[in-house]
Structure formats: C-alpha cells, structure tokens
Scaffold this active site. Structure first.
Site, PDB file in Angstrom:
ATOM      1  N   GLU A   1      -9.236  -9.527   3.475  1.00  0.00           N
ATOM      2  CA  GLU A   1      -9.708  -8.150   2.964  1.00  0.00           C
ATOM      3  C   GLU A   1     -10.997  -8.482   2.446  1.00  0.00           C
ATOM      4  OE1 GLU A   1      -6.512  -5.961   1.326  1.00  0.00           O
ATOM      5  OE2 GLU A   1      -7.854  -4.433   0.719  1.00  0.00           O
TER       6      GLU A   1
ATOM      7  N   SER B   1       0.870  -1.171  -0.030  1.00  0.00           N
ATOM      8  CA  SER B   1      -0.097  -0.156   0.179  1.00  0.00           C
ATOM      9  C   SER B   1       0.882   1.247   0.147  1.00  0.00           C
ATOM     10  CB  SER B   1      -0.770   0.108   1.217  1.00  0.00           C
ATOM     11  OG  SER B   1      -0.289  -0.279   2.249  1.00  0.00           O
TER      12      SER B   1
ATOM     13  N   LYS C   1       4.727 -11.041   3.783  1.00  0.00           N
ATOM     14  CA  LYS C   1       3.423 -11.293   3.336  1.00  0.00           C
ATOM     15  C   LYS C   1       3.283 -11.447   1.771  1.00  0.00           C
ATOM     16  CE  LYS C   1      -0.042  -7.886   3.273  1.00  0.00           C
ATOM     17  NZ  LYS C   1      -0.511  -8.141   1.878  1.00  0.00           N
TER      18      LYS C   1
HETATM   19  O1  KIV Z   1      -0.210  -3.412   1.515  1.00  0.00           O
HETATM   20  C1  KIV Z   1      -1.063  -3.259   2.536  1.00  0.00           C
HETATM   21  O2  KIV Z   1      -1.125  -2.423   3.239  1.00  0.00           O
HETATM   22  C2  KIV Z   1      -2.097  -4.425   2.991  1.00  0.00           C
HETATM   23  C3  KIV Z   1      -2.927  -4.362   4.137  1.00  0.00           C
HETATM   24  C4  KIV Z   1      -3.918  -3.409   3.794  1.00  0.00           C
HETATM   25  C5  KIV Z   1      -3.109  -5.530   4.746  1.00  0.00           C
HETATM   26  O3  KIV Z   1      -1.867  -5.441   2.383  1.00  0.00           O
END
Ligand code: KIV
Length: 286
Positions: A203, A66, A134
């Site tokens: 999400e 993000s 992640k």
């Molecule tokens: O990139 C990000 O901030 C995310 C969150 C919204 C979980 O994947």
C-alpha cells in the site's frame, strides 16, 4: 474424448474471466503468479454487494477493516473490532459462491503475539467461513504469519502503508521513499514470504519499488497506490464505485458515480411521496 484447446484450458483457470465455478483457493492464486496473470480484488462488507462483485467475476473479496471508515462511520480503521469483522465476513461469505473471501484481522487482534493471532484468525475461519485472513506488518508480524500458516490458515500480508498505525504515522504518508525505507520494505516483503504468506498487499509505495518487490517474490503482490506492476490490484469498493463522500486518494479511479445516483433515487422517491405520485394504481392492492 473431447478435445480441449490449450487456450480454453487457460481461460477455464483464469482468476478473472475463467469459467470454473468452484470457490477460488490460495493454490489458484499461486498458479496465477506462475502464469503472470493479473487479477482484481475489491473490498466488500455485506452479502448483497458481495454477490454483485462475485457475479461480476471478482476472484478475491477482502472484508477489510476499511469497513471502519466506509461502512461503520468511524474516522479510521483503529476502532474496528473482531465482532464487527466476524459479522460482516460471514455476510460476505453467504453472498458469494466463487470468490476467495479474505477476513481482515483488526487492530489489537494479533499484535500481542502468535497465539492471539491464531485465536482470532481461527474465529474468522470457523464462525465466518473465510478462506484466508489478512494482517498488517512485515518483519514485525512474521511470527504471527508463521503460526497461522502452520495451523492451516492462509495469510495475506500487508506492508508499506499500514493504516492501523495511523496514530504513529500522524497521517497516511507514502512509504518506502529513500534508500533505507526501500531496503526495509524489501526485507518486510521477504519476511512475509518466508513466513508462508500466499500474497502481500503493497500500500502506497513508489511504483518502481513495488515492481522490484513483485519481481523478487514468488508470492503475489496486491497493489493499492503501488503502480501498475503488481500481480493484482485492490480498491476499496466505495472509492471504486464513486460512493465515498468527498475527496478520494489520488491512486483511486472511480468507475461509477453511485453516491450521486443513489441520492437522485432517494430524492425522486421523496418527491413522489410528497406529491402523491407514489404509490400509483399499479402498486396498490384492492
Ligand atoms: O482494509 C482494507 O480495505 C485494506 C485494503 C485497502 C488493502 O486493507
């Protein structure tokens, strides 16, 4: 021998509000699920902001892709590169002492297969010092997750709305609506758990479905737009603090109005400079 009450032992261990000062690990996340303890997660993209959140006791910080929209001025997360995530992840690690820092694998850094995923995840662990990575996708990313976990890299999975697929979705629609989509989400959740993920972001999925996934998994669920029953909740920090320009998604709650406050500070500084009130005598050297 000093007597330690069970209540104090509990609070020492708590992910949020605990008194322990060592860095949080994925074992602490697993223990919190067993205690049914809820916990908060925020994004962070620089050392200074990360240190504020770390000192506020936020136990897990995500250097999310993000950063594309919130920090780097892109229109989506799609253009974010490994170099950008590595640079900002290293800054967040340097700014923190206690939080588990999770580095996000950007679009194009793991889709080719497990070996590509391992090469890029290894870079985030070695160069930036993150404690986990992640990546997006359920069944479709299970082989990648499996190899990373076998190689000693903890993985947070991400299912439901996966923003790196914005071009395929044609927007950011709620996922898991209808029987077939709900069954797919449950299969995705099971697949990432079986592959060894220590947690999974859900999400933009209906609250009832997120609750069912949370009940059915042994690993932690981290909700964003997924109702109140997930084990943890994550927000993009600029949304949470009222820094984002324009409309924010309906699931966001803003806990401050930093955009207004920062703009006011900049205008006050400018007026002092233009009007000659800054610098004053106490800011000057002779
Ligand atoms: O990139 C990000 O901030 C995310 C969150 C919204 C979980 O994947």
């Amino acid at each position: 021998m000093t007597h330690v009450s069970p209540a104090r032992k509990q609070s020492e261990k708590a992910l949020y509000g605990g008194t322990g000062s060592r860095r949080i690990t994925v074992r602490d996340i697993a223990a919190a699920k067993e205690r049914a303890e809820k916990w908060p997660m925020l994004t962070a993209y620089d050392a200074m902001t990360a240190s504020v959140f770390d000192q506020a006791g936020i136990p897990v910080l995500l250097v999310g892709d993000s950063m594309g929209n919130c920090h780097l001025g892109y229109e989506s997360t799609v253009p974010v590169t490994m170099d950008e995530v590595a640079l900002l992840s290293a800054a967040v690690v340097r700014g923190t002492r206690r939080a588990l820092v999770v580095g996000d694998l950007p679009f194009g850094s793991y889709q080719e297969g497990p070996v590509q995923a391992l090469r890029n995840a290894t870079r985030l662990v070695k160069e930036a010092g993150v404690g986990a990575v992640k990546l997006e996708g359920g069944e479709r990313s299970a082989h990648q997750i499996e190899l990373l976990v076998q190689s000693g890299i903890p993985v947070m999975a991400h299912i439901g709305l996966t923003p790196q697929s914005v071009n395929a979705y044609g927007g950011y629609p709620v996922q898991g609506r209808g029987e077939e989509a709900a069954q797919q989400l449950l299969r995705d959740a099971k697949a990432v758990q079986d592959a060894g993920a220590f947690a999974v972001v859900l999400e933009l999925v209906p609250a009832e479905l997120a609750a069912e996934v949370t009940r059915s998994l042994q690993i932690a669920t981290v909700g964003i737009g997924a109702g109140p029953d997930c084990d943890a909740q994550v927000l993009v920090w600029t949304d949470m603090a009222g820094m984002t320009e324009g409309r924010v998604p309906r699931f966001v709650k803003s806990y401050a109005q930093l955009r207004q406050g920062l703009g006011d500070a900049a205008r006050a500084f400018a007026e002092d400079v233009v009007g000659g009130a800054y610098p004053a005598e106490e800011h000057s050297f002779h």
